[in-house]
Structure formats: structure tokens, C-alpha cells
Design an enzyme around this catalytic site. Structure first.
Site, mmCIF file in Angstrom:
data_model
loop_
_atom_site.group_PDB
_atom_site.id
_atom_site.type_symbol
_atom_site.label_atom_id
_atom_site.label_comp_id
_atom_site.label_asym_id
_atom_site.label_seq_id
_atom_site.Cartn_x
_atom_site.Cartn_y
_atom_site.Cartn_z
ATOM 1 N N ALA A 130 26.523 34.238 45.124
ATOM 2 C CA ALA A 130 28.377 33.792 45.184
ATOM 3 C C ALA A 130 28.711 34.037 43.456
ATOM 4 C CB ALA A 130 27.938 32.095 45.644
ATOM 5 N N GLU A 242 39.569 29.186 31.127
ATOM 6 C CA GLU A 242 38.998 30.080 30.161
ATOM 7 C C GLU A 242 38.538 31.718 30.763
ATOM 8 O OE1 GLU A 242 34.287 32.503 32.430
ATOM 9 O OE2 GLU A 242 35.041 30.183 33.411
ATOM 10 N N ARG A 243 39.238 32.327 31.388
ATOM 11 C CA ARG A 243 40.627 33.670 30.831
ATOM 12 C C ARG A 243 41.052 33.200 30.139
ATOM 13 N NH1 ARG A 243 40.394 33.193 37.634
ATOM 14 N NH2 ARG A 243 38.652 33.500 38.051
#
Length: 399
Positions: A130, A242-243
Site C-alpha cells: 500500500a 504535506e505536498r
């Protein structure tokens, strides 16, 4: 994020730059060569206030916004993208998530030591099967007594081998799919938790990455973050922020390789001329400048969006996709400008090439980020499937 800006932001940038020159630049090469994590420097980052910029002052942070966090990461990345990655995982993936989603008791208990750098944080989401398909995690959390019993494994966890506290995602209701995920705070030293192995990477060396194992790990209910089965909302919101914030790392790489390339082109001579006089070298410098300027503008838009609480995922995904690919491209062009010297390990250029590539893979690959942007352009409910209130093509990864 631009060089000029409001005085507080510029003051923060200047302070971070001074710290980087004094504390990080001298050890950046050792970090890469020896895969060395400088825990002492990490602690001094905490003392300087650089580890929890978005955490409220009541819990030891600076109480600032995501632009401040990005400024710090950009300046660190100019010397060591690897350390910037570890700081980002600690300050954003762990501390900011806890500050936004934790209870007062959780924040009071865990954040002060995280902000001070006395303890190191990490986020444990990715698993062997995952990665980009984040909601396909298999780690289980089964209710038992006054808490939960966690069993499973995590892979490619930044700071995992050195973390004192982890934010761990697990399935509490597997039959509900994405709607059956919960988030937990797990401390190092908890019985049943172990670092299965530390991973040897191509780049970002000195930023520890590990495989973690959870074997009947008991977690009390008060260490669940958010409601039971409410983890997907925390996950998706965290990935979006986060990005945006981590986009500052490739921007830092671009800024550094551009400065170094301009300086080299001014002084290096071939055929009786400075190489900066050759049009092909000038074109490379112009492309580097253009990519850096565009990456900054996209980053600013993404930071403004997450700062306003905008739930759109597109700006962050677009900003990190462009900046990460531009930094890989730019580092390679800088190496070409430096020629044989750039290929040698005496200069950090080849290290920037290796470090930059990870940003096209982490926080969802470039391919996944493009799917996110396209999905939002096509509109909610484009195919009738949704995850966490967001439309999703059948079978498509979510992060």
C-alpha cells in the site's frame, strides 16, 4: 516564498540561513557519505524554534503558518535535502498533524518535546502493498480492553529508525474500506514495536528510512488521534498539506544549483572564454531560472490554499509535481554545466541529483498527483465513486 517579502518572513529566512551555514553545511557531505543522521543538530534545530513552526506557542511552537514552515525547509534543503526531508516529516507529517487533530491532552503531553527536538516524530502510513494506494493498508487495530491491539508492518517510513513517536494508520473496520481507518500515536519502546530494518537509499542519505513491525502492540484509547474510523479525513488532509509544504525542498534544490551554476559559469574558462559566454550554457541557466520562478509561484499558490483551509487537492499536487520534476531536471543540468567536476563527489551537485529524484516518488508519485489534478478538473462525482468526499476513478490510487 519569494526572496523579498514581509519583514517577519524575511527575518525567519535570514535566521534559518545563518543556522544552516553554521550547523548544517559543514556536515552535509558526511551525512551523505556515511548515511549519518545528526541527532545533535536536530536538537539544535529545536532549540532555534525550527522544528514546530505551525504548532501553537502554548505547546512550544512558533504559532506561524505553512509559509514559515516552507521557508525553513527551503533553506535547509539548499545545504542538505536529506535533513530537510527528516525535518519535514517531523514538523509537518507528525507535529502539524497532531496539532491540528489532537486533543488538548494529547497536544500537551506530546508536542513540547517534539517542538524542542528532544523527541523525533514520524508518520507511518505506507506499507509493502500500500504505497500510492494509501487506503489499501492492511495493518489492523482491534479493540481490546481499554484500547487497541495493532498488528502489521510499515515500509519506507522517513525517520522510522530514529523516531520516538509515530502517527500510525491502521484499519479498525476493514469491511468499511477507506471509512474504516483510524490513526494512533505509538511511542518507541512500546512492547511489540520494532524497527525491522533500516533501508539503504540511492539519495536522501542521512535521512533515516525504515521498515517497521507491529506485533500485538497495545495502544490505549487516549492515544487514538481523532474519532474511531475517522482516520481517512486526517490522512487526506495531512497529505494535501504535506505536498504543499514539502514542495519547498525541490525549490531549495533548484535555488542552490542555480546559484552554483551561475557562479561556475562566470569563472570557468574554456577555449579562452568564460563558459557563461556560450549560448548553450546561457540557455541552461535561463531554463533553471524559469523553472525556479515557476516552481516558487506554484508553491506560493499551494501554501496559500492550505493556509486558508481550502480542501482542494489540486494546487498542492500540481506544485509538488512541477517542483520535484524541475529539481531533478535542474540538478542534472547543473551537473552538465559543471562537467567532470560536477560528476565528482568533491562537489554537492551529484548529491543534489540523487536527492532530487525522491521528490517525484514520495507523497504520492508524480503520476498519482497528475491523477489528482485531473480528477478535480473533471469535477466531483465524475464517475460516481468517492473517497472521503472526493471523487475517485475505480481502482485508482488515492495518494
Amino acid at each position: 516564498m519569494s526572496g523579498a517579502g514581509p519583514a517577519p518572513e524575511q527575518d525567519l529566512r535570514d535566521a534559518a540561513r545563518r543556522f544552516v551555514r553554521r550547523e548544517i553545511s559543514p556536515i552535509a557531505d558526511r551525512m551523505d557519505r556515511e548515511d549519518h543522521f545528526p541527532r545533535d543538530v536536530f536538537g539544535r534545530l529545536g532549540e532555534a524554534g525550527f522544528l514546530a513552526p505551525t504548532v501553537p506557542e502554548a505547546y512550544g511552537g512558533l504559532g506561524l503558518g505553512y509559509r514559515a514552515q516552507a521557508v525553513i525547509l527551503e533553506e535547509i534543503a539548499r545545504a542538505s535535502p536529506a535533513l530537510a526531508l527528516s525535518v519535514g516529516a517531523h514538523s509537518n507529517l507528525f507535529a502539524d498533524n497532531l496539532a491540528r487533530n489532537g486533543t488538548d491532552a494529547q497536544r500537551s503531553r506530546f508536542l513540547p518535546k517534539i517542538a524542542a527536538g528532544e523527541q523525533i516524530g514520524a508518520l507511518a502510513l505506507t506499507e509493502p502493498n500500500a504505497g500510492s494506494d494509501a487506503v489499501a493498508i492492511q495493518t489492523r487495530a482491534v479493540r481490546e480492553g481499554g484500547g487497541y491491539r495493532l498488528t502489521g508492518s510499515k515500509q519506507f517510513i522517513t525517520n522510522g529508525p530514529v523516531a520516538d513517536l509515530l502517527l500510525v494508520y491502521a484499519k479498525t473496520a476493514p469491511e468499511r474500506g477507506a471509512a474504516g481507518i483510524s490513526a494512533f500515536l505509538v511511542a518507541r519502546g512500546t512492547a511489540g514495536f520494532s524497527v525491522a530494518r533500516s533501508l539503504d537509499k540511492m539519495g536522501m542519505r542521512g535521512s533515516p528510512t525504515g521498515e517497521l513491525a507491529f506485533q500485538d502492540v497495545r495502544v490505549p484509547e487516549e492515544q487514538r488521534l481523532g474519532p474511531e474510523n475517522g482516520g481517512v479525513g486526517i490522512m487526506m488532509g495531512g497529505l494535501n498539506v504535506e505536498r504543499a509544504v514539502l514542495g519547498a525542498i525541490p525549490v531549495g534544490i533548484l535555488a542552490e544549483v542555480l546559484d552554483r551554476s551561475v557562479a561556475y559559469a562566470r569563472q570557468r574558462e574554456q577555449f579562452g572564454r568564460r563558459i557563461g559566454e556560450f549560448e548553450l550554457v546561457q540557455a541552461k541557466l535561463a531554463n533553471l531560472y524559469t523553472d525556479l520562478t515557476a516552481a516558487r509561484l506554484l508553491l506560493e499558490a499551494a501554501l496559500d490554499a492550505v493556509g486558508r483551509g481550502d480542501r482542494s487537492l489540486g494546487p498542492s499536487a500540481a506544485a509538488l509535481t512541477f517542483a520535484s520534476e524541475a529539481s531533478t531536471r535542474g540538478a542534472l543540468e547543473a551537473l552538465q554545466i559543471h562537467g567532470g567536476y560536477g560528476y565528482m563527489r568533491d562537489l554537492p551537485i551529484e548529491r543534489f541529483v540523487r536527492d532530487a529524484k525522491l521528490l517525484e516518488i514520495g507523497a504520492g508519485t508524480s503520476e498519482i498527483r497528475r491523477l489528482i489534478v485531473a480528477r478535480e478538473l473533471l469535477g466531483e462525482g465524475f464517475d460516481g465513486s468517492t473517497i472521503g468526499g472526493r471523487s475517485r476513478p475505480p481502482g485508482a490510487p488515492t495518494a
